[in-house]
Enzyme design. Structure first.
Site, PDB file in Angstrom:
ATOM      1  N   ASN A  74     -27.096  65.093 -44.737  1.00 58.40           N
ATOM      2  CA  ASN A  74     -25.707  64.798 -44.429  1.00 58.40           C
ATOM      3  C   ASN A  74     -25.079  64.025 -45.583  1.00 58.40           C
ATOM      4  O   ASN A  74     -25.752  63.259 -46.282  1.00 58.40           O
ATOM      5  CB  ASN A  74     -25.629  63.984 -43.128  1.00 58.40           C
ATOM      6  CG  ASN A  74     -24.207  63.636 -42.759  1.00 58.40           C
ATOM      7  OD1 ASN A  74     -23.670  62.630 -43.217  1.00 58.40           O
ATOM      8  ND2 ASN A  74     -23.591  64.472 -41.943  1.00 58.40           N
ATOM      9  N   CYS A 122     -23.186  70.077 -39.235  1.00 58.35           N
ATOM     10  CA  CYS A 122     -22.669  69.095 -38.275  1.00 58.35           C
ATOM     11  C   CYS A 122     -21.147  69.065 -38.238  1.00 58.35           C
ATOM     12  O   CYS A 122     -20.556  68.380 -37.397  1.00 58.35           O
ATOM     13  CB  CYS A 122     -23.211  67.711 -38.601  1.00 58.35           C
ATOM     14  SG  CYS A 122     -22.631  67.084 -40.192  1.00 58.35           S
ATOM     15  N   HIS A 140     -54.874  70.245 -48.911  1.00 60.62           N
ATOM     16  CA  HIS A 140     -53.790  69.851 -49.817  1.00 60.62           C
ATOM     17  C   HIS A 140     -54.213  69.910 -51.291  1.00 60.62           C
ATOM     18  O   HIS A 140     -53.392  70.150 -52.161  1.00 60.62           O
ATOM     19  CB  HIS A 140     -53.189  68.486 -49.446  1.00 60.62           C
ATOM     20  CG  HIS A 140     -54.085  67.319 -49.606  1.00 60.62           C
ATOM     21  ND1 HIS A 140     -54.888  66.851 -48.593  1.00 60.62           N
ATOM     22  CD2 HIS A 140     -54.278  66.496 -50.659  1.00 60.62           C
ATOM     23  CE1 HIS A 140     -55.546  65.791 -49.010  1.00 60.62           C
ATOM     24  NE2 HIS A 140     -55.199  65.549 -50.262  1.00 60.62           N
ATOM     25  N   ASN A 162     -35.639  61.745 -45.365  1.00 60.63           N
ATOM     26  CA  ASN A 162     -36.862  61.062 -44.971  1.00 60.63           C
ATOM     27  C   ASN A 162     -38.017  61.398 -45.918  1.00 60.63           C
ATOM     28  O   ASN A 162     -38.703  60.512 -46.420  1.00 60.63           O
ATOM     29  CB  ASN A 162     -37.218  61.422 -43.525  1.00 60.63           C
ATOM     30  CG  ASN A 162     -38.418  60.669 -43.023  1.00 60.63           C
ATOM     31  OD1 ASN A 162     -38.479  59.451 -43.089  1.00 60.63           O
ATOM     32  ND2 ASN A 162     -39.390  61.406 -42.510  1.00 60.63           N
TER      33      ASN A 162
END
Length: 191
Positions: A129, A162, A77, A95
């Site tokens: 969403n 969705c 990293h 998240n």
């Protein structure tokens, strides 16, 4: 234009299905670009590695552990942050956004973000969403990233995978490519 290194991060949003197109368009638009991709475990679900050119490394959490054996070995990293001229996380799901804003770094992508040199450009393209986008904490998290100097590529309103319609879709690939290319040109002009 000088050779440029672009690091793409993808998180667990269905918008990761656009990763192959993002890689293709960045390569077509930016001369002499080298690309590496970091994916979270959940991002893997949304694309086929066969759709990414073989000369574009796709890195996973396990690559961090496989590359380090002993003291003095490179830490992936850190090395990715040194290699890259620019980092773009597209898509950045709810998240990972929350984790970044809170300083958490429990995977290769978030460790790279946490160790980023903020003297270099860092873009993020949220994707989630509409209900998640509209949650009060989302705006706070986005503002934290902006306050650190990260550059938001705002999400758009449309019918989501969705079936819901509203704000939260990742910006169009062309928009992301245009922002990255313009930034690299500006960097070139400062040399």
């Amino acid at each position: 234009m000088t050779h440029r290194n672009v690091l793409i991060g993808c998180t667990g949003s269905v918008a990761t299905i656009k990763l192959p197109l993002l890689v293709e368009k960045l390569r077509a638009t930016i001369p002499n670009v080298a690309i590496k991709v970091i994916v979270t475990g959940h991002a893997d679900h949304f694309f086929s590695p066969a759709d990414i050119p073989p000369d574009v490394p796709v890195l996973h959490d396990q690559d961090e552990w496989d590359s380090w054996r002993d003291r003095g070995d490179p830490v992936l990293h850190i090395e990715l942050g040194k290699w890259a001229d620019l980092f773009v996380v597209a898509p950045l799901d709810a998240n990972s956004l929350a984790k970044m804003a809170g300083g958490l770094c429990d995977n290769l992508l978030l460790c790279t973000a946490r160790a980023w040199d903020f003297g270099k450009p860092f873009f993020f393209a949220p994707a989630m969403n509409t209900r998640m986008w509209d949650h009060p904490v989302t705006g706070q998290h986005v503002q934290v990233l902006r306050s650190w100097g990260l550059r938001e590529i705002p999400c758009v309103a449309k019918t989501l995978m969705c079936g819901d319609t509203g704000q939260g879709a990742m910006a169009e690939v062309d928009t992301i490519v245009d922002k990255v290319a313009a930034c690299l040109v500006a960097m070139e002009c400062r040399r």
